[in-house]
Design an enzyme around this catalytic site. Structure first.
Site, PDB file in Angstrom:
ATOM      1  N   ASP A 184      37.681  50.584  33.383  1.00 12.80           N
ATOM      2  CA  ASP A 184      38.741  50.665  32.386  1.00 12.80           C
ATOM      3  C   ASP A 184      39.346  52.062  32.291  1.00 12.80           C
ATOM      4  O   ASP A 184      40.509  52.220  31.934  1.00 12.80           O
ATOM      5  CB  ASP A 184      38.198  50.250  31.017  1.00 12.80           C
ATOM      6  CG  ASP A 184      37.786  48.778  30.979  1.00 12.80           C
ATOM      7  OD1 ASP A 184      38.180  48.037  31.897  1.00 12.80           O
ATOM      8  OD2 ASP A 184      37.082  48.381  30.037  1.00 12.80           O
ATOM      9  N   GLY A 185      38.547  53.078  32.622  1.00  5.76           N
ATOM     10  CA  GLY A 185      39.048  54.450  32.550  1.00  5.76           C
ATOM     11  C   GLY A 185      40.221  54.702  33.477  1.00  5.76           C
ATOM     12  O   GLY A 185      41.090  55.530  33.176  1.00  5.76           O
ATOM     13  N   ASN A 284      44.570  53.052  24.029  1.00 12.42           N
ATOM     14  CA  ASN A 284      43.428  52.515  23.276  1.00 12.42           C
ATOM     15  C   ASN A 284      43.415  52.959  21.819  1.00 12.42           C
ATOM     16  O   ASN A 284      43.627  52.151  20.919  1.00 12.42           O
ATOM     17  CB  ASN A 284      42.113  52.921  23.941  1.00 12.42           C
ATOM     18  CG  ASN A 284      41.522  51.829  24.798  1.00 12.42           C
ATOM     19  OD1 ASN A 284      42.105  50.761  24.950  1.00 12.42           O
ATOM     20  ND2 ASN A 284      40.368  52.093  25.384  1.00 12.42           N
ATOM     21  N   THR A 325      38.796  46.361  21.303  1.00 13.40           N
ATOM     22  CA  THR A 325      37.538  45.990  21.958  1.00 13.40           C
ATOM     23  C   THR A 325      36.799  47.215  22.486  1.00 13.40           C
ATOM     24  O   THR A 325      35.808  47.079  23.204  1.00 13.40           O
ATOM     25  CB  THR A 325      37.820  45.023  23.131  1.00 13.40           C
ATOM     26  OG1 THR A 325      38.809  45.598  23.990  1.00 13.40           O
ATOM     27  CG2 THR A 325      38.318  43.683  22.612  1.00 13.40           C
TER      28      THR A 325
END
Length: 445
Positions: A184-185, A284, A325
């Site tokens: 995800d990074g 995010n 999330t």
């Protein structure tokens, strides 16, 4: 990139007549057998995926926005009609990628210092260059990996790369789409590189968690080819536009090439006298915390200019639905689908039994400042990067950005999200309750 013209219209003067039927309320949704919502499919092949099928095969008659509301209430009341506030909103379920012109350049983002990604990286780049004649951009430090430097077979291909340096080179107008290799990074890093419009992102799961990276790499040729050909399902992940205003305190901050650590300096008319203004696009969350201090953080939160609360605790998280999330989920917030237009406010270990996470409309403006009574400063970070100190007189303004991140789906936004919940977070995993035997059922009766 363009979107197909199907829209959900807010109609003027809707009648309360029961004969009125809204397609969103009464439409029948086609159900594809053999594709359960929950659980990751055994095969992630796009050739068998309705998410990348033709538009003729893709049919959905029920809007993800919900039913169009009837705006008359009883025999005499109704909503005041204002044509200037009527919005035409495309149903998220119909958001499909197409190309105005064939893509020619691609940015490949690879997780740094991960030897397991070297072979997939080489295979992908050779495929893009040799089979698709595409111009491939990579960050300069990726090619400085000793394993790539010492690979003689990769040498001819390596010379064809276009390289850039983060914070120094602006590539925002040179990239047609992005491919991420890692976790995800890599998607968060891709977002940070584009402070305006973001090209479509195709993310392969080669990291540890992979909640935001739905594609498997085994059959990447087929998947990449179908995306290049167009007509892929996309989810528009909203981002936060964050403006940090700081008082100048005698320190000069180095600004390479006019860009400050992926924060775009505001224009002169936005710069106050004696203030430094920086802007960030955040995928995010924005995290405000007490930093190294042992005191409680003490910050005031304003919503559209009105003080709504003072956070006394370890800090506060302001997140997008995509970020719900991530850190917010660990702090006790609800998980929200990325198509829901909202901003989440989640306290971190608040010193209050009644301070629960809240969700506010995406159109509001939040402003966070140190309270006058605060005993210490706080620290802020943006998607875990660019951490900096916030002192008395500084402010953080947060709104929903008009530049979302278009993330390409394997199937569709709903199915991909629930598969990630089940596979990555093991959402609601529990041993099944045993049913009654016949004898137990008779005793219970």
């Amino acid at each position: 990139m363009d979107m197909e013209p199907e829209k959900v219209n807010m109609r003027k003067g809707l009648s309360a007549d029961p004969s009125y039927r809204c397609a969103a309320c009464h439409g029948d949704e086609d159900v594809v057998p053999g594709h359960p919502i929950r659980g990751r499919a055994k095969s992630r092949s796009l050739s068998a995926s309705p998410g990348l099928a033709s538009t003729k095969e893709f049919r959905r008659t029920r809007s993800l926005h919900g039913p169009c509301p009837v705006t008359t209430f009883g025999p005499k009341a109704c909503v005041l009609q204002n044509p200037q506030t009527i919005m035409h909103i495309q149903d998220p379920a119909s958001q499909r990628l197409t190309w105005n012109k064939a893509p020619k350049s691609v940015l490949v983002i690879k997780k740094i210092r991960d030897a397991s990604l070297l072979q997939p990286f080489k295979e992908l780049c050779m495929y893009l260059m040799e089979e698709n004649s595409m111009l491939v951009y990579v960050e300069k430090k990726v090619l400085e990996d000793p394993a790539i430097v010492g690979d003689d077979s990769f040498g001819p291909v390596k010379k064809k790369f276009c390289t850039f340096r983060e914070d120094y080179d602006d590539i925002s107008n040179q990239i047609d789409f992005i491919i991420c290799l890692g976790g995800d990074g890599t998607l968060l890093y891709a977002s940070s590189l584009f402070q305006g419009s973001v090209p479509p992102v195709m993310a392969f799961h080669l990291g540890s968690l992979g909640f935001l990276t739905p594609f498997n790499f085994e059959n990447f040729q087929t998947q990449v080819t179908q995306v290049i050909q167009g007509n892929a399902a996309v989810v528009l992940r909203s981002r936060l536009n964050v403006k940090v205003v700081k008082e100048l305190r005698g320190k000069k901050i180095a600004i390479p090439n006019g860009v400050s650590e992926n924060g775009v300096l505001a224009s002169e008319q936005d710069t106050e006298v004696g203030k430094q203004v920086m802007q960030y696009q955040v995928l995010n969350e924005v995290v405000i915390d007490r930093g190294p201090s042992s005191y409680l953080s003490n910050v005031d939160v304003y919503l559209d200019g009105h003080l709504i609360t003072t956070v006394q605790g370890d800090g506060v998280i302001v997140s997008t639905p995509t970020g719900s999330t991530a850190y917010a989920a660990a702090a006790g917030a609800s998980m929200i689908h990325p198509n829901v237009p909202a901003i989440m406010i989640t306290p971190i270990c608040p010193h209050s039994l009644s301070f629960r996470p809240i969700v506010v409309p995406a159109g509001v403006e939040l402003k966070i400042m140190l309270s006058p009574e605060a005993r210490n400063t706080v620290w802020v970070s943006f998607d875990g990067r660019k951490r900096q100190e916030i002192r008395h007189g500084d402010s953080i303004s947060i709104t929903t950005s008009c530049y979302p991140l278009p993330s390409i789906c394997v199937r569709d936004p709903v199915s991909d999200w629930f598969e990630s919940l089940a596979q990555c977070l093991h959402w609601n995993v529990r041993k099944r309750q045993a049913h009654f035997t016949d004898e137990e059922g008779e005793e219970e009766g």
